[in-house]
Structures are given as structure tokens and as C-alpha cells.
Design a protein around this motif. Structure first.
Motif, PDB file in Angstrom:
ATOM      1  N   LEU A 147       0.724  -1.024  -0.104  1.00 38.84           N
ATOM      2  CA  LEU A 147      -0.010   0.034   0.265  1.00 38.84           C
ATOM      3  C   LEU A 147       0.762   1.134  -0.090  1.00 38.84           C
ATOM      4  O   LEU A 147       1.654   1.189   0.914  1.00 38.84           O
ATOM      5  CB  LEU A 147      -0.878   0.053   1.308  1.00 38.84           C
ATOM      6  N   THR A 170     -12.215  -1.196   1.309  1.00 38.42           N
ATOM      7  CA  THR A 170     -11.229  -0.008   0.756  1.00 38.42           C
ATOM      8  C   THR A 170     -10.204   0.153   2.282  1.00 38.42           C
ATOM      9  O   THR A 170     -10.687  -0.484   3.218  1.00 38.42           O
ATOM     10  CB  THR A 170     -11.894   1.509   0.842  1.00 38.42           C
ATOM     11  N   TRP A 171      -9.053   0.634   1.833  1.00 36.49           N
ATOM     12  CA  TRP A 171      -8.028   0.707   2.791  1.00 36.49           C
ATOM     13  C   TRP A 171      -8.335   1.861   3.918  1.00 36.49           C
ATOM     14  O   TRP A 171      -7.802   1.782   4.940  1.00 36.49           O
ATOM     15  CB  TRP A 171      -6.525   1.061   2.092  1.00 36.49           C
ATOM     16  N   THR A 188      -7.777   3.743  -1.546  1.00 34.89           N
ATOM     17  CA  THR A 188      -7.556   2.689  -2.559  1.00 34.89           C
ATOM     18  C   THR A 188      -8.270   1.386  -2.315  1.00 34.89           C
ATOM     19  O   THR A 188      -8.534   1.042  -1.236  1.00 34.89           O
ATOM     20  CB  THR A 188      -5.888   1.971  -2.484  1.00 34.89           C
ATOM     21  N   GLY A 249      -2.634  -1.820  -3.242  1.00 35.73           N
ATOM     22  CA  GLY A 249      -3.648  -1.941  -2.396  1.00 35.73           C
ATOM     23  C   GLY A 249      -3.917  -3.693  -2.119  1.00 35.73           C
ATOM     24  O   GLY A 249      -4.869  -4.008  -1.809  1.00 35.73           O
TER      25      GLY A 249
END
Lengths: 374, 404
Positions: A147, A170-171, A188, A249
């Protein structure tokens, strides 16, 4: 090129081949001697090896054990030169057990102990005592990710289960943010990376998820990844590591000894170390025997919450008959596994294959079980 | 079989008797009579041995093929007949989600055909293009080098192609996938969440296309080279451009050869294992999506390779059952190829196995020597009626077509 030139006559060729083979054997010999002398000062828990043994041990199975097996075989042969040990890692755990049950292996390497029905069929080749599952290899399942902009990532067990069950996509999800105070997370999308081939690593990881986060991870433990959807499935641990590194990601799981330079997340703020894995085994593993002398292990993941124990240990077994058909093979297998389960053997694997040593207390039990093998 | 061996084991004596008793066949006992009944010609041991060996080889290949088919069927039956939802060996691991064998193998068959079809879509035009360049456009020296290089491609192990696909092709295609997903995402095949690791069926099929290039190129090249030189020159002399010449004399002549080359390439693509297993992120489902991460249909061969090591006994049987389906598909593809080739005028069937070393009489004519070419053509033309299947009439018609 040089080799081509000297191969002009048969005699020269033969000499060159001999010289080459002599070269290679001496160099491996040196390497293993340094490996074993480096750890020889540590107290060996097994009797000294009988250097006069000769014969061939045929084995195979788990690819997770493969690097450790190579290290063990090299170190073992430094002391016992007459015994050839062939370990076929291409079979995988399942293939190893199948071949062992068919009687073609002296021992099988497997990431999972024998199941009840396999134990029943083992009686055909091992007598009424069946097979013995001997835990000899300890590692951890590492969670690796890529990431951009995030170099330290911590995930709680529940968040981990949510990510891998695709509940979080999602992150910058609040659950991940809560695990990582002060870290700026990008928006991401998360791509989970799993194994496309059946694997003991998947078995151990899904076992952990189903036991540690049963309300989120509702699938049973399985050697095939059960989640479908936006999952990248890759062949082999190295395939997972490659895909995680190549994407963005991405997050995946792999044997810790195989992750190379990939960035691993901390789980409940615990970073993987050999000590943390050994401590986890000591704290949470209990023996659930399927027969006399059997040492199948079961992890109680609820005990793995401390700051010094790694929450996802991975244990792998060598499976032998309680009674060999051929006493000579029994002697060979006992000698080799006795070395593997000695503290020297464990240190050889820790140094050369990156595995964690099994606690001495368990090694003593393994050697005691091995004593009963006939 | 046994009497053949006995004859073979006693060759010197039989030859001797034959040599000394020619014409007195009735006096030499049963073996002599038998030898003499073969027309009285001297039968040397070498003939027996060679005939035995070659007949044996021919029989052996049939036995092997039948044995493989039998093995596949016998091994597959337990898995096909089992109840997958209640069987302990089948409702775990990779086969857990499927109620029976057919629901398991169906998506796999689709994935196999789909990936091979995409590969063919990329590979066949390029392969035929290379073949055409080598046979009709390239300078002679370049042509031989190029032909050699393409053949060399066939020698690269598929695992190397797989690694190349992972390390080079996958990252290379990510920007393209992103663009396709963003701009053409409304077309179903480009729909779905776009890949982030590049592990798509598009990447797999592209590598597969490279892998089937050599087989398509080398067969097409041989066929293009067999186009009668006279037809080509006639087309050129009548004012056709190079492209028109190829369109009117080479393609009609080589049509069925191209089809069979393409189908052989398809056969190669259907069975490819390692490269697919390494590159594609598979799922056992029917999907046409090209650029997603988790919706790439798995192929039969890759599925076997990935799951065999951990399979239970019945799961192994199930995998062998999928192998049986692949066997049937390959058989079908080859049969279709044969039907297509045979349905055309016989020319290509006759001329194809002959190879470039024994081309038809027309192509022996040196280039440019028009007078002798005409002469030989007259001879060949007069004898054509007596030799059916030598040169078909189609190219001739095309040349007539070019005239008008």
C-alpha cells in the motif's frame, strides 16, 4: 564453454566429471559442518547419531517443510554419511500422506495431522498402532501487503477476518483506521491475494480465522481458499508474494519463511519473530492424540492475545508408522527424525530455513514417541 | 504373434533351406512349405524384424491410446457417480461448493475453451502473418533466420513462459486493463472490478497466443511454400499486385491447411497447463470477463495441476474425470480439423504430409523460366486427368478470375 572444450575425449570428460562431483560434495560438506558446528554448543536433546547407518530414506509431502528438510538432510549427512534421504516436496501435504498410506514413503511431511479415516487406513501399513503425527516444523502465517505510503500496518484479528472475507473493501475503512491510529490511509480498493492451489498454509490460516473470529469468518477451515469474488488467486506461496508485490492495495498471506522482502503487517501489534512463534506454540498448543504416542496439535487461538506471542502459528508434521514393516527402515527413520527433533536440528532449520524452533518440552515428547516406534 | 516370433528366431536355417530347395517346395517339411507359399521370394530376417517392429509400433500406439482412455474412464467413474453433497471426501476443500461432477466440470470446460479461443484470436492472425512474411515477403536470408527463431520459440518450456507472463506481461497489461475498464467497461467482457495485480485471463491468453505461434507459423509456412509457383507467377504476370497474388493464388490453395494449422494450435492451447496455472487468478465459474481479478474461468489442465497434490482419493478421481473431458474435447477438435481438411478438395490432404521437399510437379520449375514452365505445365496438364488429387482445379479458376 570450458567444459565443452575438455569434453573432447571421453577420458578427459570423465576426469572432469569426477573432479566436479568431488568438488560439489566437499563444498556441501563444508557448509553443513559450519552449520552444525555453529550450533553444536547448544545441548542436544537426542542421543548422538549412529554414524555407521547405511540405507535410503524415502519421504515427501509438505512444501512448507521443504527448505527445512534440505537443511536437515545436509546437516544430518555431515554426520551420517551412509544414509541418503530423499524428500519430494512436489507432492504437497495431501500427496505425501497418500503416498505414505500406499506404503511408498518412510515418513510423510504434512501440514495437517492424519484425520480419523486416514488413521484407520494407516493401520493397514502400520499395524494397530496406526501412524504418529510428530510436530517438527514451526513457522507463522505472515500477512503481507503493498500500500503506497503505508509502511507500518497493524491489523486486529477481526479486521483481518473482515478484509479476507471481503466485508471491508477499501483501505480507509474505519475498522482499519481504528487499528492504526495516526496513520493516513488512502482510499485505494483492497485486493486480497490467496492461494489458487490447495495448501497447508491456507488450512492453517482459515483455521485461525474460523477459530479467532467465528462471527465474521463463517467458513470452516479448508485447504482451498473458500472466498470467491474480487480475490486474486495465485499458485504457490511465491506466487502470492509476487502478486502482492506487483499490485497496489494488495494483501495476502504466506509462510513467513517465504515472504522475502515483502512488508508484513503486525497482527494485534505483534510482529512475527521466531521467538514469538515458539512462544505461541508453548502457550496455545495442546496435544490431541489420535492414538498412543501421537502428538497432533491443536491451537487455542484465544490464548494468543499477548504482546509476545504471534497469533497465527503454522505447525507441520512428520508422520511415521508406529510399527515399520522393515525394522531396518525403522532404525533409519528414527535416526533421521531424532536428529530433526533435536534442539540442534531445530536450530539448523531456524538458521537455514527461517523456521521457528519447537519448544524443548515438545521435542522431548517427540523423541519419547519416536522411541516407541518399532 | 507367436508363430511370427518362432520364424524370427530361426531365420538362418529357413534362408538356407530356401536357397537350396527352390523349386522343390513340397519336399522340405511344413516350415519350408510355408516359406515357399510366400511367392518363392527370398525372405530375409531383416524383413521380418523390421515388419514386426513397425507393425508392433503401430499396434502399440493404439494400445497406449486405448489404455489412457480406459484409465481415464475407470478412474473417473467413482467421482462421476458419487453424491458430492454428502460424500465426506468431496464436500471439503476445492470441491466443496459443487453438488455433482457436472456442475464442477462445466465451468472448467467453458474456461478451457474460452481461454483457448482468446489465444487463437490473438495467435492465429499473427502466426499466419509471420508465415506469409517468411514465405512470400522476406528476403531469403531473413526468412530462414526468422523461421529458425519461430521454431526456437517452440522449444521454450511452458514454465518459462509462465514466469515471463507473471513478471513481464502481467504488469505490462495493467494500464491497458485500467483503460479498458474505465472507457469500455459497459461492454460485458471488459466489465467487473478491474485487476490490480494483472492476473487476468487476458494476460494468460496473450502468453498462450505466443506459445501457439510456432505451431501455426511452421505449418502455415510449409503450406504457403507449396503453392504452385506457376499460379503465383501467372497471377503476377496478369498484373496482380503481391497482395492480390497472395489473395488469389496462395490463400485458396492453403485454406484448409490454415484451418488445420489453427486447430492444431487450438489443441496446444487447450492442453496448456503451467503457464495458465501461474498467470491466471482462477475461479471455477462461467465468465466472459477479461480483465477482472476474481472472475477468470479456470481451465481443466491448470485446475488439475493446482489441486492434485492436496486432493483426497475421490477428488483425484474427480480431477481425472475432468481430464477425461479434456481428452474428449481434444478428440473432438482433432476430428473437426480432419473433417474440415477432408471436406475440401483433396489437394491439401495429399500435399500437406509430403512437405516442401517433394512439392507438386509445378513448383519444380525454376523461378522466371517461363518457357520451360509453360512446357512442363502442358505436360502436367495433360497428365492431370490421370492423376486425381495431384493439383486441384481451384487455383486455376482463381487465375482465370484474375484474368477478367
Amino acid at each position: 564453454m570450458k567444459f565443452k572444450n575438455v569434453a573432447a575425449t571421453g577420458a578427459v570428460f570423465l576426469t572432469a566429471a569426477l573432479a566436479l562431483s568431488a568438488c560439489s560434495s566437499s563444498s556441501t560438506g563444508t557448509a553443513s559442518t559450519t552449520a552444525s558446528t555453529g550450533t553444536a554448543s547448544a545441548a542436544a536433546t537426542s542421543a548422538p547419531l549412529d554414524a555407521s547407518l547405511t540405507g535410503t530414506i524415502t519421504a515427501g509431502g509438505s512444501s512448507a517443510q521443504a527448505n527445512a528438510e534440505t537443511a536437515w538432510i545436509t546437516a544430518y549427512n555431515a554426520q551420517v554419511k551412509g544414509v541418503t534421504v530423499n524428500y519430494d516436496k512436489s507432492q504437497g501435504s495431501g500427496g505425501g500422506v497418500t503416498n505414505w498410506l500406499a506404503g511408498s514413503y518412510d515418513f510423510a511431511g504434512s501440514d495437517a495431522p492424519l484425520k480419523a479415516d486416514q488413521q484407520t487406513s494407516a493401520q493397514a501399513i502400520c499395524g494397530t498402532g496406526g501412524g504418529l503425527n510428530l510436530p517438527v516444523y514451526l513457522d507463522g502465517v505472515a500477512i503481507i501487503y503493498k500500500l503506497d505510503g503505508v509502511t507500518n500496518l497493524n491489523l486486529s484479528t477481526d479486521t483481518l477476518a473482515k478484509i479476507f472475507s471481503l466485508a471491508i473493501t477499501t483501505w480507509n475503512d474505519p475498522a482499519i483506521a481504528a487499528d492504526n491510529p495516526g496513520v493516513t490511509l488512502p482510499s485505494t480498493a483492497i485486493t486480497t491475494v490467496a492461494r489458487s492451489d490447495g495448501s497447508g498454509t491456507t488450512q492453517n490460516f482459515t483455521n485461525f480465522l474460523s477459530a479467532a473470529a467465528p462471527s465474521i469468518w463463517t467458513n470452516p477451515a479448508s485447504n482451498a481458499w473458500p472466498i470467491t469474488g474480487n480475490v486474486s488467486s495465485q499458485k504457490g506461496g511465491s506466487g502470492v508474494v509476487q502478486a502482492v508485490g506487483a499490485g497496489s492495495g494488495t494483501i495476502g498471506y504466506a509462510d513467513h519463511s517465504a515472504i522475502g522482502d515483502a512488508t508484513a503487517a503486525t497482527i494485534n501489534k505483534v510482529e512475527f519473530s521466531q521467538d514469538a512463534a515458539t512462544a505461541a506454540f508453548a502457550a496455545a498448543a495442546t496435544t490431541v492424540p489420535t492414538g498412543t504416542g501421537d502428538l497432533s496439535q491443536k491451537f487455542d487461538y484465544s490464548k494468543l492475545t499477548g504482546t509476545d506471542v504471534y497469533p497465527i502459528p503454522l505447525v507441520s508434521y512428520q508422520i511415521v508408522c508406529s510399527q515399520f514393516k522393515d525394522p531396518a527402515q525403522a532404525k533409519l527413520a528414527k535416526s533421521f527424525i531424532g536428529f530433526v527433533a533435536s534442539s540442534v536440528g531445530q536450530k539448523v532449520a531456524a538458521k537455514n530455513a527461517g523456521s521457528a524452533p519447537i519448544p524443548d518440552e515438545m521435542l522431548t515428547k517427540v523423541l519419547a514417541s519416536l522411541e516407541t516406534v518399532k | 504373434m507367436s508363430d511370427k516370433i518362432s520364424v524370427q528366431s530361426a531365420p538362418p536355417s529357413s534362408t538356407d533351406t530356401l536357397g537350396s530347395t527352390t523349386g522343390t517346395a513340397s519336399g522340405g517339411g511344413p516350415q519350408n512349405a510355408a516359406d515357399a507359399s510366400r511367392g518363392g521370394t527370398r525372405v530375409r530376417p531383416g524383413d521380418f524384424i523390421f515388419r514386426f517392429l513397425s507393425t508392433g509400433s503401430a499396434v502399440l500406439i493404439m494400445i497406449i491410446l486405448a489404455g489412457v482412455a480406459l484409465f481415464l474412464i475407470i478412474s473417473a467413474i467413482p467421482a462421476i457417480t458419487a453424491d458430492w453433497s454428502t460424500n465426506d471426501q468431496l464436500n471439503t476443500g476445492p470441491t466443496a461448493a459443487f453438488p455433482n461432477f457436472w456442475s464442477y466440470v462445466g465451468p472448467l470446460i467453458w474456461g478451457t475453451l474460452w481461454s483457448a479461443a482468446i489465444a487463437l484470436l490473438f495467435g492465429a492472425p499473427v502466426g499466419i502473418g509471420i508465415a506469409l512474411f517468411i514465405s512470400h515477403y522476406a528476403p531469403r536470408r531473413l526468412a530462414s533466420v526468422l523461421g529458425y527463431l519461430v521454431d526456437l520459440l517452440a522449444a521454450v518450456p511452458s514454465i518459462v513462459f509462465g514466469l515471463w507472463g507473471i513478471i513481464v506481461i502481467r504488469p505490462f497489461l495493467i494500464p491497458l486493463s485500467d483503460w479498458l475498464g474505465a472507457n469500455l467497461g459497459w461492454i460485458p467482457i471488459f466489465g467487473g472490478p478491474v485487476t490490480t495485480t494483472g492476473s487476468t485471463i487476458l494476460a494468460g491468453a496473450l502468453v498462450l497466443a505466443v506459445m501457439i505461434l510456432p505451431i501455426i507459423t511452421s505449418i502455415s509456412r510449409e503450406i504457403f511454400l507449396q503453392t504452385p509457383r506457376l499460379h503465383e507467377e501467372a497471377a503476377l504476370a496478369l498484373g496482380a499486385t503481391r497482395w492480390e497474388m497472395i489473395r488469389m493464388s496462395v490463400f485458396p490453395y492453403a485454406k484448409s491447411g490454415i484451418v488445420s494449422a489453427t486447430l492444431l494450435g487450438l489443441g496446444r492451447a487447450l492442453g496448456e497447463t503451467m503457464a495458465i496455472a501461474l498467470i491466471i487468478s482462477p475461479a471455477i465459474l462461467v465468465s466472459v470477463k477479461l480483465i477482472t481479478e476474481g472472475q477468470n474461468s479456470q481451465t481443466i489442465a491448470a485446475n488439475i495441476a493446482l489441486n492434485f497434490p492436496i486432493a483426497t482419493t475421490l477428488q483425484r478421481d474427480a480431477l481425472i474425470g475432468t481430464g477425461l473431458m479434456l481428452f474428449v474435447i481434444s478428440l473432438a477438435v482433432n476430428s473437426i480439423a480432419r473433417v474440415i481438411v477432408n471436406a475440401k478438395p483433396r489437394k491439401s490432404k495429399k500435399s500437406k504430409p509430403a512437405g516442401p521437399s517433394t512439392p507438386g510437379p509445378l513448383s519444380r520449375i525454376p523461378a522466371g523460366d517461363f518457357a520451360s514452365a509453360t512446357a512442363i505445365d502442358v505436360v502436367a496438364g495433360s497428365s492431370r486427368s490421370g492423376k486425381p488429387g495431384d493439383e486441384g482445379p481451384t487455383p486455376e479458376e482463381d487465375i482465370e478470375g484474375a484474368r477478367y
